[in-house]
Scaffold this active site. Structure first.
Site, PDB file in Angstrom:
ATOM      1  N   CYS A  57      31.084  18.890  -3.819  1.00  0.00           N
ATOM      2  CA  CYS A  57      32.076  18.626  -4.857  1.00  0.00           C
ATOM      3  C   CYS A  57      31.527  19.020  -6.227  1.00  0.00           C
ATOM      4  O   CYS A  57      30.369  18.758  -6.556  1.00  0.00           O
ATOM      5  CB  CYS A  57      32.467  17.151  -4.858  1.00  0.00           C
ATOM      6  SG  CYS A  57      33.782  16.761  -6.041  1.00  0.00           S
ATOM      7  N   CYS A  61      30.279  12.689 -10.544  1.00  0.00           N
ATOM      8  CA  CYS A  61      30.348  11.230 -10.422  1.00  0.00           C
ATOM      9  C   CYS A  61      28.967  10.678 -10.054  1.00  0.00           C
ATOM     10  O   CYS A  61      28.395  11.052  -9.023  1.00  0.00           O
ATOM     11  CB  CYS A  61      31.377  10.837  -9.370  1.00  0.00           C
ATOM     12  SG  CYS A  61      33.017  11.579  -9.630  1.00  0.00           S
ATOM     13  N   CYS A  64      28.141   9.315  -6.430  1.00  0.00           N
ATOM     14  CA  CYS A  64      28.611  10.012  -5.236  1.00  0.00           C
ATOM     15  C   CYS A  64      27.568  10.921  -4.592  1.00  0.00           C
ATOM     16  O   CYS A  64      26.990  11.798  -5.246  1.00  0.00           O
ATOM     17  CB  CYS A  64      29.861  10.828  -5.575  1.00  0.00           C
ATOM     18  SG  CYS A  64      30.668  11.526  -4.109  1.00  0.00           S
ATOM     19  N   CYS A 101      43.853   7.121   6.190  1.00  0.00           N
ATOM     20  CA  CYS A 101      43.533   7.676   4.884  1.00  0.00           C
ATOM     21  C   CYS A 101      42.632   8.893   5.053  1.00  0.00           C
ATOM     22  O   CYS A 101      41.649   8.835   5.798  1.00  0.00           O
ATOM     23  CB  CYS A 101      42.833   6.631   4.019  1.00  0.00           C
ATOM     24  SG  CYS A 101      43.753   5.084   3.871  1.00  0.00           S
ATOM     25  N   CYS A 132      47.828   8.127   3.931  1.00  0.00           N
ATOM     26  CA  CYS A 132      47.268   8.080   2.581  1.00  0.00           C
ATOM     27  C   CYS A 132      46.300   9.247   2.440  1.00  0.00           C
ATOM     28  O   CYS A 132      45.611   9.613   3.400  1.00  0.00           O
ATOM     29  CB  CYS A 132      46.537   6.757   2.353  1.00  0.00           C
ATOM     30  SG  CYS A 132      45.756   6.606   0.716  1.00  0.00           S
ATOM     31  N   CYS A 192      47.780   4.087  -4.790  1.00  0.00           N
ATOM     32  CA  CYS A 192      46.590   3.334  -4.397  1.00  0.00           C
ATOM     33  C   CYS A 192      45.535   3.626  -5.460  1.00  0.00           C
ATOM     34  O   CYS A 192      45.105   4.775  -5.598  1.00  0.00           O
ATOM     35  CB  CYS A 192      46.126   3.776  -3.012  1.00  0.00           C
ATOM     36  SG  CYS A 192      44.579   3.007  -2.459  1.00  0.00           S
ATOM     37  N   ARG A 264      42.279  -4.414  -1.545  1.00  0.00           N
ATOM     38  CA  ARG A 264      41.464  -3.983  -0.409  1.00  0.00           C
ATOM     39  C   ARG A 264      39.982  -4.227  -0.667  1.00  0.00           C
ATOM     40  O   ARG A 264      39.415  -3.763  -1.664  1.00  0.00           O
ATOM     41  CB  ARG A 264      41.690  -2.506  -0.091  1.00  0.00           C
ATOM     42  CG  ARG A 264      40.840  -2.025   1.097  1.00  0.00           C
ATOM     43  CD  ARG A 264      41.138  -0.600   1.483  1.00  0.00           C
ATOM     44  NE  ARG A 264      42.514  -0.460   1.909  1.00  0.00           N
ATOM     45  CZ  ARG A 264      43.319   0.529   1.530  1.00  0.00           C
ATOM     46  NH1 ARG A 264      42.877   1.458   0.726  1.00  0.00           N
ATOM     47  NH2 ARG A 264      44.562   0.583   1.974  1.00  0.00           N
TER      48      ARG A 264
END
Length: 330
Positions: A57, A61, A64, A101, A132, A192, A264
């Site tokens: 990616c 972040c 991550c 998801c 999702c 979400c 959640r």
């Protein structure tokens, strides 16, 4: 005395901070009372999360393991095939999951990816599961293509407060996150959106993150509260763990500010005791991810969750069931 139980979108940081800092037993009592007003307190919704495109990616972040900028040893992989996704979804349904998801490690999907993504959604929907996806930022055309394919929920976490955001991510802005959430909401899909705690933030950041979500035009239908799982070779690999009571307070505040949202209990459950998870359920959490992995992180195995549910007398929420009490739905 219970106050502020109506659905509100004008919460202030001062109000939320005062709730967060109540004596712990008073906070849990208020959260549980609100939870019981809107939901069956002994039902928890179960979702399954699959990484459909792992690693490489371009975002930075700090939490991550999939960021190419973090020096992670996780290699980039191509997006998996549509039929493989559907087969895994079928297995997840057989294991009791009602929502599937699908997450991809990228800034946003490319046009060439959209046909496969919409086919995944349509295929999972045919199994009778809720769908999702979390794919990063979306433009308007992508939002409508996903909606028209049958996507029920789109996940796009805001991660933390606006104040602390630039300490965690610099390759996209806090406003970028809100723009995508707005596009999803306007399309008619369910939102979400939650965040991650335990990233070295201050208490005010946990409160502000939830106030941001609770003051949106519509509350997110689902609010994931993640405990950071420190990943090797990331800037947050050695961050000090968050006190468990602070985490439970965060869950309780989410329930009080957003009474009809599913809250959640997401990443980090492998490091939570049964007692801590039970407190989170009492504080208003009523959704979990099942399965032994969350994207690239560990998650409790399904037999362990089943044993915990049995111990607590918790039932799995049925497919298509919102969990809301009928007289309050609407």
């Amino acid at each position: 005395m219970l106050q502020n139980t109506d659905i509100r979108h004008n919460w202030t940081r001062e109000e939320a901070d005062a709730i967060y800092n109540k004596p712990f037993m008073d906070l849990l009592f208020e959260a549980q009372t609100i939870h019981r007003k809107y939901f069956d307190p002994n039902q928890v919704q179960r979702s399954k999360l699959l990484s459909i495109k792992t690693g490489g990616c371009a975002e930075d972040c700090a939490y991550c393991s999939q960021s190419a900028r973090n020096g992670s040893k996780l290699s980039a992989k191509k997006m998996i095939e549509v039929q493989q996704v559907i087969a895994k979804a079928r297995k997840a349904k057989e294991g009791g999951a009602t929502r599937y998801c699908m997450g991809a490690a990228w800034t946003s999907p490319k046009d060439r990816d959209m046909d496969a993504l919409t086919a995944m959604v349509a295929g999972v929907k045919e199994l009778g599961m809720e769908t999702c996806m979390t794919l990063g930022m979306l433009d308007e055309e992508q939002v409508f293509r996903l909606r028209d394919s049958g996507l029920d929920y789109y996940n796009h976490n805001i991660d933390t407060s606006e104040r602390y955001y630039s300490e965690i991510i610099t390759t996209r802005t806090f406003a970028d996150r809100l723009d995508t959430l707005n596009l999803v909401r306007e399309s008619g899909m369910k939102v979400c959106a939650g965040g991650i705690v335990g990233m070295g933030e201050q208490q005010m950041d946990r409160v502000d993150m939830l106030v941001t979500l609770a003051t949106l035009v519509e509350h997110p239908d689902s609010v994931p509260v993640n405990m950071l799982i420190p990943a090797a070779d990331t800037p947050l690999a050695d961050v000090k763990p968050l006190d468990p009571i602070e985490f439970v307070r965060t869950v309780a505040l989410a329930r009080i500010l957003m009474p009809k949202s599913h809250v959640r209990l997401s990443a980090g459950r492998t490091d939570m005791s049964d007692e801590m998870q039970a407190m989170c359920f009492f504080a208003g959490a009523n959704s979990i991810f099942v399965g032994d992995t969350l994207l690239t992180a560990d998650n409790p195995e399904e037999d362990k969750d089943a044993a915990l549910f049995d111990k607590l007398g918790i039932m799995a929420m049925a497919a298509g069931c919102t969990g809301e009490k009928d007289q309050l739905a609407g």
